[in-house]
Design a protein around this motif. Structure first.
Motif, PDB file in Angstrom:
ATOM      1  N   THR A  37       0.826  -1.207   0.000  1.00 53.82           N
ATOM      2  CA  THR A  37       0.000   0.000   0.000  1.00 53.82           C
ATOM      3  C   THR A  37       0.859   1.254   0.000  1.00 53.82           C
ATOM      4  N   LEU A  38       1.957   1.230   0.763  1.00 53.98           N
ATOM      5  CA  LEU A  38       2.873   2.368   0.746  1.00 53.98           C
ATOM      6  C   LEU A  38       3.509   2.550  -0.629  1.00 53.98           C
ATOM      7  N   TYR A  39       3.875   1.452  -1.252  1.00 52.71           N
ATOM      8  CA  TYR A  39       4.445   1.528  -2.604  1.00 52.71           C
ATOM      9  C   TYR A  39       3.434   2.130  -3.579  1.00 52.71           C
ATOM     10  N   TRP A  40       2.192   1.727  -3.462  1.00 54.23           N
ATOM     11  CA  TRP A  40       1.125   2.263  -4.308  1.00 54.23           C
ATOM     12  C   TRP A  40       0.954   3.765  -4.068  1.00 54.23           C
ATOM     13  N   ALA A  41       0.874   4.165  -2.791  1.00 51.76           N
ATOM     14  CA  ALA A  41       0.666   5.579  -2.474  1.00 51.76           C
ATOM     15  C   ALA A  41       1.852   6.436  -2.909  1.00 51.76           C
TER      16      ALA A  41
END
Length: 292
Positions: A232-236
């Motif tokens: 999710t952090l990579y996506w954000a």
């Protein structure tokens, strides 16, 4: 009679005395306009170069963002079906920003969203990625910030970088109930939207009504939590990076356009002032020749 003659002489001498002063003022104005015109031309060259660099990075950032969306959507898909109850105690908010400027109000949007979140949850802890959002949030909520990161997305975002950030957050806050990631979602080359993603903790996942019907090991949920946070952090981060490069390209394009308009106006003003100076000098020459 002598008084009248003196008045006429003084009146005739007034334009001759005022002419050098007016000419000096015009010359000073021309010099100032010329210096300003040159400086704006240099700025236009810089902004045009920065626009070209940002345009190149936008294409690469969009490819990275499309790959990251697959990771993020796959990691958060299960959360839609297990019916995790949102927690308001011991909440962590992660703000995705960067250290660079010259990209409009893209950092202010995530900073304002973070401030609204902290105002609604005064006991929440904040982790900030990037100095731009940190400098704005810490003015009012310095005590809420427990972790900050510099140099994030200095180059293109990577999953390994996001995994390291997620591991640092979990190490600093191992007993959190839920986490929210505030980031800028890429909409188009000229538009973005500030959104948030919710990530439940191991305890919240274990107490989910639909997940309790399945058999699983405790280590599995812990691994899933780490995997979800990293993805999710990579996506954000990828979404924010693409939005930042697009906003920077738009800002540099507008700056180049404004510089071009200022150059046109200053060139017109310079030509008019120069023509007026030449006309005044010709009038002085003709007037002097006629007087002789």
């Amino acid at each position: 009679m002598f008084a009248r003659a003196a008045a006429v002489a003084a009146t005739a001498a007034l334009p001759a005395a005022a002419a050098p002063a007016q000419q000096a003022r015009n010359m000073a104005t021309l010099k100032e306009i010329s210096v300003r015109l040159k400086s704006i031309s240099n700025i236009a060259k810089i902004t045009k170069s920065m626009k070209m660099i940002a345009s190149t990075k936008v294409t690469r950032a969009q490819r990275t963002m499309e790959q990251a969306r697959v990771f993020g959507e796959a990691a958060t898909a299960i959360l839609k079906y297990v019916e995790v109850e949102p927690k308001k105690d011991n909440v962590v908010v992660v703000t995705v920003s960067s250290d660079r400027g010259l990209c409009g109000g893209i950092h202010s949007s995530v900073s304002k969203a973070t401030k609204r979140f902290l105002a609604a949850n005064p006991s929440a802890s904040s982790a900030i990625l990037g100095q731009k959002a940190k400098s704005q949030v810490q003015r009012e909520y310095r005590d809420n910030i427990f972790l900050s990161f510099d140099g994030v997305t200095k180059n293109a975002p990577t999953w390994f970088e996001a995994a390291l950030i997620g591991d640092a957050i979990l190490s600093a806050k191992p007993e959190y109930e839920s986490a929210s990631i505030i980031y800028n979602r890429f909409k188009s080359v000229i538009a973005f939207e500030t959104e948030s993603l919710s990530i439940p903790s191991v305890k919240s996942l274990a107490s989910a009504p639909k997940l309790a019907a399945y058999e699983y090991d405790d280590d599995l949920l812990k691994n899933f939590e780490e995997f979800t946070i990293a993805n999710t952090l990579y996506w954000a981060i990828a979404e924010g990076y693409a939005s930042e490069m697009s906003a920077k390209r738009t800002a540099m394009e507008n700056a180049t356009k404004n510089a071009g308009e200022m150059i046109q106006k200053l060139t017109l003003t310079y030509n008019r002032s120069r023509q007026a100076t030449i006309t005044n000098e010709l009038i002085d020459i003709i007037t002097g020749a006629s007087a002789m």
